[in-house]
Design an enzyme around this catalytic site. Structure first.
Site, PDB file in Angstrom:
ATOM      1  N   TYR A 251     -12.815  -1.578  -3.085  1.00 22.79           N
ATOM      2  CA  TYR A 251     -13.093  -1.659  -1.554  1.00 22.79           C
ATOM      3  C   TYR A 251     -14.711  -1.368  -1.538  1.00 22.79           C
ATOM      4  CZ  TYR A 251      -8.337  -1.838   0.046  1.00 22.79           C
ATOM      5  OH  TYR A 251      -7.079  -2.364   0.300  1.00 22.79           O
TER       6      TYR A 251
ATOM      7  N   ARG B 121       2.527  -7.001   8.770  1.00 22.12           N
ATOM      8  CA  ARG B 121       1.989  -5.707   9.362  1.00 22.12           C
ATOM      9  C   ARG B 121       2.489  -5.409  10.744  1.00 22.12           C
ATOM     10  NH1 ARG B 121      -4.097  -7.341   7.629  1.00 22.12           N
ATOM     11  NH2 ARG B 121      -4.115  -5.754   5.771  1.00 22.12           N
TER      12      ARG B 121
ATOM     13  N   LYS C   4       0.868  -1.112   0.073  1.00 27.11           N
ATOM     14  CA  LYS C   4       0.053   0.032  -0.077  1.00 27.11           C
ATOM     15  C   LYS C   4       0.845   1.506  -0.019  1.00 27.11           C
ATOM     16  CE  LYS C   4      -4.049  -2.194   2.335  1.00 27.11           C
ATOM     17  NZ  LYS C   4      -4.881  -2.363   3.564  1.00 27.11           N
TER      18      LYS C   4
ATOM     19  N   ASN D 110      -1.885   0.065   7.208  1.00 26.53           N
ATOM     20  CA  ASN D 110      -1.344  -1.286   7.322  1.00 26.53           C
ATOM     21  C   ASN D 110      -0.523  -2.119   6.422  1.00 26.53           C
ATOM     22  OD1 ASN D 110      -3.514  -2.039   5.700  1.00 26.53           O
ATOM     23  ND2 ASN D 110      -4.845  -2.958   7.397  1.00 26.53           N
TER      24      ASN D 110
ATOM     25  N   PHE E 278     -14.946   4.600   7.862  1.00 30.01           N
ATOM     26  CA  PHE E 278     -13.714   4.856   7.390  1.00 30.01           C
ATOM     27  C   PHE E 278     -13.577   4.960   5.675  1.00 30.01           C
ATOM     28  CE2 PHE E 278     -13.769   0.295   8.546  1.00 30.01           C
ATOM     29  CZ  PHE E 278     -13.281  -0.239   7.163  1.00 30.01           C
TER      30      PHE E 278
ATOM     31  N   ARG F 165      -2.493 -14.457   4.470  1.00 28.27           N
ATOM     32  CA  ARG F 165      -3.178 -13.616   5.481  1.00 28.27           C
ATOM     33  C   ARG F 165      -2.450 -14.127   6.755  1.00 28.27           C
ATOM     34  NH1 ARG F 165      -7.350 -10.172   4.360  1.00 28.27           N
ATOM     35  NH2 ARG F 165      -7.683 -10.378   6.781  1.00 28.27           N
TER      36      ARG F 165
ATOM     37  N   THR G 227      -5.457  -7.226  10.870  1.00 25.47           N
ATOM     38  CA  THR G 227      -5.630  -5.914  10.065  1.00 25.47           C
ATOM     39  C   THR G 227      -4.995  -4.684  11.015  1.00 25.47           C
ATOM     40  OG1 THR G 227      -7.895  -6.593   9.314  1.00 25.47           O
ATOM     41  CG2 THR G 227      -7.354  -4.409   9.208  1.00 25.47           C
TER      42      THR G 227
ATOM     43  N   GLU H 112      -9.751  -9.788  -7.584  1.00 26.85           N
ATOM     44  CA  GLU H 112      -8.983  -8.817  -7.387  1.00 26.85           C
ATOM     45  C   GLU H 112      -7.807  -8.855  -8.446  1.00 26.85           C
ATOM     46  OE1 GLU H 112     -10.200  -8.530  -2.805  1.00 26.85           O
ATOM     47  OE2 GLU H 112      -8.095  -9.247  -3.106  1.00 26.85           O
TER      48      GLU H 112
ATOM     49  N   HIS I  37      -2.059  -5.504   1.645  1.00 27.83           N
ATOM     50  CA  HIS I  37      -3.314  -6.046   1.287  1.00 27.83           C
ATOM     51  C   HIS I  37      -3.199  -7.605   1.127  1.00 27.83           C
ATOM     52  CE1 HIS I  37      -7.277  -6.857  -0.184  1.00 27.83           C
ATOM     53  NE2 HIS I  37      -7.022  -7.470  -1.156  1.00 27.83           N
TER      54      HIS I  37
HETATM   55  P1  IDP Z   1      -8.096  -6.598   5.770  1.00 31.38           P
HETATM   56  O1  IDP Z   1      -7.171  -5.891   4.937  1.00 31.38           O
HETATM   57  O2  IDP Z   1      -7.441  -6.972   7.141  1.00 31.38           O
HETATM   58  O3  IDP Z   1      -8.750  -7.645   4.867  1.00 31.38           O
HETATM   59  P2  IDP Z   1     -10.491  -5.266   5.991  1.00 31.38           P
HETATM   60  O4  IDP Z   1     -11.468  -5.320   7.009  1.00 31.38           O
HETATM   61  O5  IDP Z   1     -10.916  -6.250   4.719  1.00 31.38           O
HETATM   62  O6  IDP Z   1      -9.112  -5.825   6.427  1.00 31.38           O
HETATM   63  O7  IDP Z   1     -10.457  -3.756   5.939  1.00 31.38           O
HETATM   64  C1  IDP Z   1      -9.831  -3.262   4.535  1.00 31.38           C
HETATM   65  C2  IDP Z   1      -8.937  -1.974   4.795  1.00 31.38           C
HETATM   66  O8  IDP Z   1      -9.528  -1.173   5.228  1.00 31.38           O
HETATM   67  C3  IDP Z   1      -7.848  -2.417   5.855  1.00 31.38           C
HETATM   68  O9  IDP Z   1      -6.662  -3.278   5.482  1.00 31.38           O
HETATM   69  C4  IDP Z   1      -7.498  -1.194   6.316  1.00 31.38           C
HETATM   70  O10 IDP Z   1      -6.656  -0.359   5.465  1.00 31.38           O
HETATM   71  C5  IDP Z   1      -8.858  -0.516   6.267  1.00 31.38           C
HETATM   72  N1  IDP Z   1      -9.560  -0.548   7.588  1.00 31.38           N
HETATM   73  C6  IDP Z   1     -10.203  -1.607   8.239  1.00 31.38           C
HETATM   74  N2  IDP Z   1     -10.871  -1.375   9.235  1.00 31.38           N
HETATM   75  C7  IDP Z   1     -10.406  -0.425   9.598  1.00 31.38           C
HETATM   76  C8  IDP Z   1     -10.882   0.486  10.820  1.00 31.38           C
HETATM   77  O11 IDP Z   1     -11.482   0.332  11.770  1.00 31.38           O
HETATM   78  N3  IDP Z   1     -10.523   2.046  10.792  1.00 31.38           N
HETATM   79  C9  IDP Z   1      -9.710   2.504   9.730  1.00 31.38           C
HETATM   80  N4  IDP Z   1      -9.376   1.696   8.723  1.00 31.38           N
HETATM   81  C10 IDP Z   1      -9.715   0.436   8.439  1.00 31.38           C
HETATM   82 MG    MG Z   2     -10.255  -7.467   3.547  1.00 33.17          MG
END
Ligand code: IDP
Ligand code: MG
Length: 139
Positions: free
Chosen positions: A51, A104, A11, A114, A59, A87, A93, A128, A117
């Site tokens: 997304y 991460r 990212k 973070n 967010f 993963r 996350t 994707e 992806h």
């Molecule tokens: P993942 O990337 O671990 O699969 P997802 O829940 O799919 O997590 O969320 C996608 C992306 O959205 C995350 O990687 C992060 O960049 C952002 N994100 C997820 N949850 C939050 C949050 O609670 N606050 C701010 N950003 C978030």
């Molecule tokens: Mg995800």
């Protein structure tokens, strides 16, 4: 259909901090083969579509802003059990919750920024990958 491929993005925060090489090294050392890879930048429309599942989350606007603010490295990776193993390699996350030694934990700052992806299912890995690469760009 189960596959042995997953999709990743390094990212904008990871690219800005100069972590491309270190993260790719860790991915390779963990047994993933690079099937496709490029430096690219998502448009607002791209990020909103990528997304879309998160469009109702509070967010979402910040996520789109973040993911479009600079280049990313998009890649398709191959390994047995690719989705689940990747993963595990990237960690939770929220980097505060991510296990020691995960990408991460090592390279991410916050739950929003973070570093990396990883697809969450074989179906999404295929969707994707096709979002970013044509069939001729995957090896
Ligand atoms: P993942 O990337 O671990 O699969 P997802 O829940 O799919 O997590 O969320 C996608 C992306 O959205 C995350 O990687 C992060 O960049 C952002 N994100 C997820 N949850 C939050 C949050 O609670 N606050 C701010 N950003 C978030
Ligand atoms: Mg995800």
């Amino acid at each position: 259909m189960a596959t042995n491929r997953t999709f990743t993005m390094l990212k904008p925060d990871a690219v800005e901090k100069g972590h491309i090489g270190a993260i790719l090294e860790k991915i390779s050392a963990s047994g993933f083969r690079i099937v496709a890879m490029k430096l690219t930048q998502m448009t607002t429309k791209d990020a909103q579509a990528f997304y879309a599942i998160h469009s109702e989350r509070p967010f979402f606007a910040d996520l789109v802003e973040y993911m479009t603010r600079g280049p990313i490295v998009a890649a398709v990776l191959e390994k047995d059990n690719a989705v689940e193993d990747f993963r595990t390699l990237i960690g939770a996350t929220n980097p505060a919750d991510a296990a020691e030694g995960t990408i991460r934990k090592m390279f991410a700052e916050s739950i929003s920024e973070n570093a990396v992806h990883g697809s969450d299912s074989d179906e999404n890995a295929a969707i994707e990958s096709a979002f970013h690469f044509s069939g001729r760009e995957m090896f």
